[in-house]
Each structure stands twice: as structure tokens, then as C-alpha cells.
Design a protein around this motif. Sequence first.
Motif, short mmCIF file in Angstrom:
data_model
loop_
_atom_site.label_atom_id
_atom_site.label_comp_id
_atom_site.label_asym_id
_atom_site.label_seq_id
_atom_site.Cartn_x
_atom_site.Cartn_y
_atom_site.Cartn_z
N VAL A 274 0.84 -1.18 0.00
CA VAL A 274 0.00 0.00 0.00
C VAL A 274 0.89 1.24 0.00
O VAL A 274 1.98 1.26 0.58
N LYS A 275 0.47 2.30 -0.70
CA LYS A 275 1.22 3.54 -0.71
C LYS A 275 1.12 4.21 0.65
O LYS A 275 0.02 4.34 1.21
N GLN A 276 2.27 4.66 1.18
CA GLN A 276 2.29 5.20 2.54
C GLN A 276 3.01 6.53 2.60
O GLN A 276 3.88 6.83 1.78
N LEU A 277 2.64 7.33 3.59
CA LEU A 277 3.36 8.55 3.91
C LEU A 277 4.57 8.20 4.78
O LEU A 277 4.55 7.20 5.51
N PRO A 278 5.64 8.98 4.73
CA PRO A 278 6.79 8.70 5.59
C PRO A 278 6.47 8.97 7.05
O PRO A 278 5.68 9.87 7.37
N GLU A 279 7.08 8.19 7.93
CA GLU A 279 6.92 8.41 9.36
C GLU A 279 7.61 9.72 9.76
O GLU A 279 8.57 10.17 9.12
N ALA A 280 7.11 10.36 10.83
CA ALA A 280 7.71 11.60 11.30
C ALA A 280 9.15 11.36 11.75
O ALA A 280 9.47 10.33 12.34
N ASP A 281 10.02 12.32 11.48
CA ASP A 281 11.42 12.20 11.88
C ASP A 281 11.56 11.97 13.38
O ASP A 281 12.37 11.15 13.82
N MET A 282 10.77 12.70 14.17
CA MET A 282 10.90 12.61 15.62
C MET A 282 10.47 11.25 16.16
O MET A 282 10.87 10.86 17.25
N TRP A 283 9.66 10.52 15.41
CA TRP A 283 9.23 9.19 15.86
C TRP A 283 10.44 8.28 16.03
O TRP A 283 10.53 7.53 17.02
N TYR A 284 11.36 8.35 15.09
CA TYR A 284 12.54 7.50 15.18
C TYR A 284 13.38 7.87 16.40
O TYR A 284 14.00 7.00 17.03
N LYS A 285 13.37 9.14 16.75
CA LYS A 285 14.15 9.59 17.91
C LYS A 285 13.57 9.06 19.21
O LYS A 285 14.32 8.62 20.10
N TYR A 286 12.24 9.07 19.32
CA TYR A 286 11.62 8.76 20.60
C TYR A 286 11.12 7.31 20.71
O TYR A 286 10.83 6.85 21.82
N PHE A 287 10.98 6.61 19.60
CA PHE A 287 10.48 5.24 19.67
C PHE A 287 11.48 4.21 19.12
O PHE A 287 11.51 3.08 19.58
N ARG A 288 12.27 4.58 18.10
CA ARG A 288 13.23 3.64 17.53
C ARG A 288 14.57 4.32 17.28
O ARG A 288 14.99 4.47 16.13
#
Length: 308
Positions: A274-288
Motif C-alpha cells: 500500500v502507498k504510505q506517507l513517511p513516518e515523522a522524523d521525531m518518531w525514530y528519535k523517541y520510539f526507535r
Amino acid sequence: MSYSHDSVDERTTFLDEEKHERSSDHRGLSPRTFKLLTLCNAVFFLATLSLYASSWIEFSVDGRLNPILRQFHSYSPLIDAVDLPLEVKTMNGTLYPNHHPSVARGPPSPEKDAVWNEWEITRVYAITADQIRALGKDPTTATKLEDEVYGLGDDAYASTFDIYHQLHCLNMLRKLVYPDYYPKARMQFPHAQDPKVMFEIHMDHCIDMLMQTIQCSGNLNLITMHWVNEEAIPFPDMSINRQCVANFDALTEWRKEHQVDPVKYVAMKKPQDVKQLPEADMWYKYFRPDKVNPNHVNGANPDEDFNL
């Protein structure tokens, strides 16, 4: 600012000459010409008034819902779907609670929580691809409600109600006022790298959304100030009149009746490819923080902040 006698005389003379010129122009018209111009102006005015009235009547009685709401509301499919008559209501702006306080005033109780919990539930409403475009969004990444699961045809996509998101934000703030009754109110992201910071980010988001909504509302109401016994300075009467949806509870019930199957929605899995939007940059900082942010691999998109 003050004027000298000469400047006042000059100003008066100029006005007198202008008045004389206008009077001369009027006297230059023949009575017949003057009457004809007056008649033309009257006909033009009546024609304009007639067109305005006919358009207003057509707009109001052509069968469409919410004719007044349409004048100031941005596009929403709900304007054509649910009847929301407006009326002027007097707000309960008293500082101290009256004999029948609203659910927004403490102390908390299970009965009040039941009302807030209903407002906070994510109830999904189906809209079409064209309606998504009219909302200014891209349907190619929108969550599709597959026909084999929901039976809504091949043009159904998920949406939720913005107003209940605002109430969710307000409820988060309400709970913080009563930490003993809601001891877990701050533990909203236990799986985050730093739950405290994520809590602050979430609350900043909610406060920002409420601020923008209030500023966007176009509220021009005035609060009158009054003399009150025991008060040395003027006291505000905040129980003002406002144009409101006549029955908000009716909208809440309509939302429940027209939601897609909540059990099926909760069980939904993301389709493959499925076509998706990119995850927020800050998500990687705080979750992964252990994962490489794919939005900027090898320096890609250096100036773009991916944030939905």
C-alpha cells in the motif's frame, strides 16, 4: 492637532466651493433628466435586491441542510449528511459552579467519565475519494475500507471527527487537574524511549490545537464588566450569548449511528504494497533510536521535515 485661523479659513472656503460646485451640477440638470436618473437608480437598486433575495431563498430552501452553517464553514461532507440547526445560547461562564454543573467541572465521577469517554472514542466515518480531495488531502495514501470487509463499495475511506479530537485534548488537560483521581494521566506512552518527554510533546500538541481552534473561531463576543459586592474592581460577566449547534448530543448520537463497524476497524491490518506517507522524523528519535531514519538516508531530503 491644532489649526491656525488661516488654515481653518482655507479649509472652510474649500468645502464651501466644493459644495457650490455640487449644487451647480445639480441645477444644471433638467427636471426630466433628474427624474429619469432617479428612476434608473431605483430600478437598479430593486433589481439588485431582488437577485440577492432570490438567491438567498434558493440557497435556504433548495433542500440542502445547514444553509447558515455553509456560509462560514470550510468544506465537510457532514454539512450534507447531518442536520445541525444553530441557535443562540447563553454560556455558563460563572466562576463558581451552579446547582447543575457541566461535566467539565469537578469533582470527577464515573458518570462524568462515561460522557468524556464517549467523546474520546475514535468512531470512523466513511467518505469517498472525491470528498477526500475536496478536503485538500490525497486519497492515494488514505486508509481504504475494503468492500469485502465493510460492504461499503469500492469507494469508501476512513475519516474521524475533528471536534471529538479537540474534546480529547481538553479531557487530557482536565485529568491533569485531578492527579489523585487520575494517577496514570501522565503515563500515555510507556513504550517510548522517554515517556516523560513524549507526554510533554503530546500535551504541547493538544494545547497548540486548542489555541489554533480558539483563534480560528472568529469569536467577536464582548464580556461586560460589572460592580459586584465585596469586589473592589470590576468583575466580568462571562455568561455571554454565542451562536451554537442547538443540540450537540444529537451530533454525538448521529456519529454513533453512522460509524463503520468498530470491531472490524480495530482488527484492520495494513495491506501489503500500500502507498504510505513517511513516518515523522521525531518518531525514530523517541520510539526507535536504534533504527536508521529512512527519510534522510545518505543525506536525502536535508531541508524537509517529515511530520504528519
